[in-house]
Design an enzyme around this catalytic site. Structure first.
Site, PDB file in Angstrom:
ATOM      1  CB  SER A 134      -0.895   0.019   1.248  1.00  0.00           C
ATOM      2  OG  SER A 134      -1.576   1.256   1.365  1.00  0.00           O
ATOM      3  CE1 TYR A 157      -3.538  -2.299   5.371  1.00  0.00           C
ATOM      4  CE2 TYR A 157      -3.071  -0.014   4.781  1.00  0.00           C
ATOM      5  CZ  TYR A 157      -3.417  -1.307   4.417  1.00  0.00           C
ATOM      6  OH  TYR A 157      -3.634  -1.601   3.091  1.00  0.00           O
TER       7      TYR A 157
END
Length: 233
Positions: A134, A157
């Site tokens: 990501s 994350y």
């Protein structure tokens, strides 16, 4: 014919990646932890379901043995399974258990799965590993006020995806016989973000599908979005 194994493929990006690759004529092995959901998704798509929980050694080894018995090899491993973990709020509430849960899937799960499937990849004429990372793990993008990545607080994350992109570069350097790249789906509407992303799930899989289908001779050690290559920073 290309044989592709995808983790976490019963929904979201993994499911759409499977759908698109099957549509292109590839054989897809749909990995998922939940048997009922995995079998349902595989039946609907025309894939073969393989049980796998990337947080458990025994489950991952059993999945690799399953594929060894049935297909004998894979050509592409897509490490897609991921979790988000806590977002926003008071960072003082974060716990070690929170961190272990997120890193256990997003980083350690990738290591565990990659190691188990390396023998199957090495039976391919053109082995490929794609880690679904990501832009949230990019120091540059998360510090750019013009980017949506800079406006999100998701400490575990983001840290796990930063670790995964670094793991990708290390695998690319160390596995000379395998092409290893990372994909940034972009801010895509999935369960992971409460469907708040501005991209469709099809747009979010563009980079993954491109890396899975680019063929021999392509470069290793890249971080790729649907707009092109992203600098490692």
């Amino acid at each position: 014919m290309t044989i592709i194994f995808i983790t976490g493929a019963n929904k979201g990006l993994g499911h759409e990646t499977a759908r698109r690759l099957i549509e292109l004529g590839h054989i897809v092995l749909l990995g998922a932890r939940d048997q009922a959901l995995g079998e349902e998704a595989a039946t609907a798509l025309g894939a073969r379901y393989v049980p796998i929980d990337v947080t458990e050694d025994a489950s991952v080894k059993a999945a690799a043995a399953n594929v060894a018995r049935h297909e004998g090899r894979i050509d592409v491993l897509i490490n897609n399974a991921g979790v988000h973990g806590p977002a926003g709020g008071d960072l003082e509430d974060l716990t070690g258990a929170d961190a272990l849960a997120v890193f256990g899937v997003n980083v350690i799960g990738v290591v565990r799965t990659t190691s188990a499937f390396l023998p199957l990849l090495r039976r391919s004429d053109d082995p490929v590993i794609i880690n679904v990372s990501s832009g949230m793990g990019s120091l540059a993008l998360t510090h750019d006020p013009d980017r949506p990545e800079s406006r999100v607080i998701a400490p575990l994350y983001t840290a796990s995806k930063a670790a995964l992109t670094m793991m990708t570069t290390q695998y690319a350097k160390g596995l000379k016989d395998i092409r290893v790249n990372a994909a940034d789906p972009g801010y895509t509407a999935t369960d992971l973000n409460g469907h708040s992303g501005f991209q469709t799930v099809t747009e979010g899989t563009d980079a993954i599908v491109a890396l899975a289908t680019e063929g021999p001779g392509a470069a290793s050690g890249r971080f790729v979005s649907r707009e092109g290559e992203i600098a490692w920073s």
